[in-house]
Scaffold this active site. Structure first.
Site, PDB file in Angstrom:
ATOM      1  N   SER A  79       0.813  -1.215   0.000  1.00  0.00           N
ATOM      2  CA  SER A  79       0.000   0.000   0.000  1.00  0.00           C
ATOM      3  C   SER A  79       0.844   1.262   0.000  1.00  0.00           C
ATOM      4  CB  SER A  79      -0.935   0.014   1.216  1.00  0.00           C
ATOM      5  OG  SER A  79      -0.194  -0.126   2.409  1.00  0.00           O
ATOM      6  N   HIS A 139      -2.646  -2.979  -5.633  1.00  0.00           N
ATOM      7  CA  HIS A 139      -3.034  -2.616  -4.276  1.00  0.00           C
ATOM      8  C   HIS A 139      -4.548  -2.630  -4.137  1.00  0.00           C
ATOM      9  CE1 HIS A 139      -3.643   0.643  -1.032  1.00  0.00           C
ATOM     10  NE2 HIS A 139      -3.596  -0.549  -0.475  1.00  0.00           N
ATOM     11  N   GLU A 195      -5.520   0.002  -7.129  1.00  0.00           N
ATOM     12  CA  GLU A 195      -4.391   0.785  -7.637  1.00  0.00           C
ATOM     13  C   GLU A 195      -3.428  -0.159  -8.353  1.00  0.00           C
ATOM     14  OE1 GLU A 195      -3.747   4.601  -4.683  1.00  0.00           O
ATOM     15  OE2 GLU A 195      -2.845   2.700  -4.111  1.00  0.00           O
ATOM     16  N   ASN A 225      -3.463   6.223  -0.357  1.00  0.00           N
ATOM     17  CA  ASN A 225      -2.860   6.404   0.963  1.00  0.00           C
ATOM     18  C   ASN A 225      -2.050   7.680   1.074  1.00  0.00           C
ATOM     19  OD1 ASN A 225      -3.753   4.192   2.559  1.00  0.00           O
ATOM     20  ND2 ASN A 225      -2.529   2.841   1.294  1.00  0.00           N
TER      21      ASN A 225
END
Length: 252
Positions: free
Chosen positions: A78, A99, A111, A149
């Site tokens: 991540s 991800h 992702e 993130n």
């Protein structure tokens, strides 16, 4: 792990999102193993081990040895550098980031992280796979936290500061949900599990000592309150239910 997967399916059946027949069919497709050799003929291998670079690289060295030459090797990291993970192999062109956001069986966003040496054919294959499994794929470059993130980190960081100033998790969540968010930052953190955030923060303390972070979440983790999976996080959770019950964790 299989037990956790079964619990997720059972929850879907309880919510009438899945029939018992489809649950049983899905479970029957699983072949659990503890041996790397058992993935030797897989076309796609997705690694999802603990969020630490050394561990990721160890896994990819092993996958590099056992996987067939045409296999795509994907990492579910991540935040970590996909290029460094790829460099642990002899085939960086076959390495890509995939991800999945937690909980992966619910969240639509995926992702797809393109490394410096990721092959165009690998990228296309992964984007096609995303469509097949009904995910919304977004291509990202290699950077700390990618897209999701990278934004969420500062969102949560400011939410923690509000706790230091006297707000409670439910107050912050209600305010953000009233603003338009589907879920407040603390409910979201409990859903995704607070452990990952703890790992990321500890890395930040070393890499970015100039950036201030609240230590409130660290104290929560020290109490073993890791979110829904443990029945307690910023909120309490009854067994088999996802309703967030307000509580005030001790921060001493």
């Amino acid at each position: 792990m299989v037990a956790a997967i079964r619990r997720n399916y059972e929850a879907s059946v309880a919510r009438k999102k899945l029939t018992p027949e489809k649950r049983d069919a899905a479970i029957a497709l699983l072949t659990p193993t503890l041996r790397y050799d058992d993935v030797a003929e897989a076309d796609l291998v997705i690694e999802a081990v603990f969020e630490e670079m050394d561990i990721k690289q160890q896994v990819f060295r092993k996958l590099d040895r056992v996987s067939k030459p045409s296999a795509i090797l994907a990492t579910n990291t991540s935040t970590l550098d996909v290029d460094r993970i790829a460099d642990a192999t002899t085939r960086p062109q076959d390495v890509v980031g995939m991800h999945f956001f937690s909980p992966a069986n619910v969240m639509k966003l995926l992702e797809v992280v393109r490394g410096a040496k990721t092959g165009k054919d690998v990228l296309k294959s992964v984007m096609d796979i995303a469509k097949t499994i009904r995910k919304t794929a977004v291509v990202a470059g290699v950077c700390d936290g990618f897209i999701g993130n990278r934004m969420v980190e500062h969102y949560l960081r400011q939410a923690m500061f509000l706790l230091e100033e006297g707000a409670s998790p439910p107050q912050v969540d209600r305010a953000l949900e009233k603003f338009g968010m589907a879920m407040g930052p603390f409910r979201m953190s409990d859903l995704a599990a607070t452990t990952l955030g703890g790992v990321i923060r500890k890395r930040r303390y070393v890499e970015k000592p100039y950036m201030r972070y609240s230590r409130v979440a660290d104290r929560l983790c020290e109490q073993g309150r890791f979110g829904q999976k443990t029945g307690a996080g910023w909120y309490l959770y009854e067994s088999g239910r996802r309703d967030a019950l307000p509580t005030l964790p001790s921060m001493r």
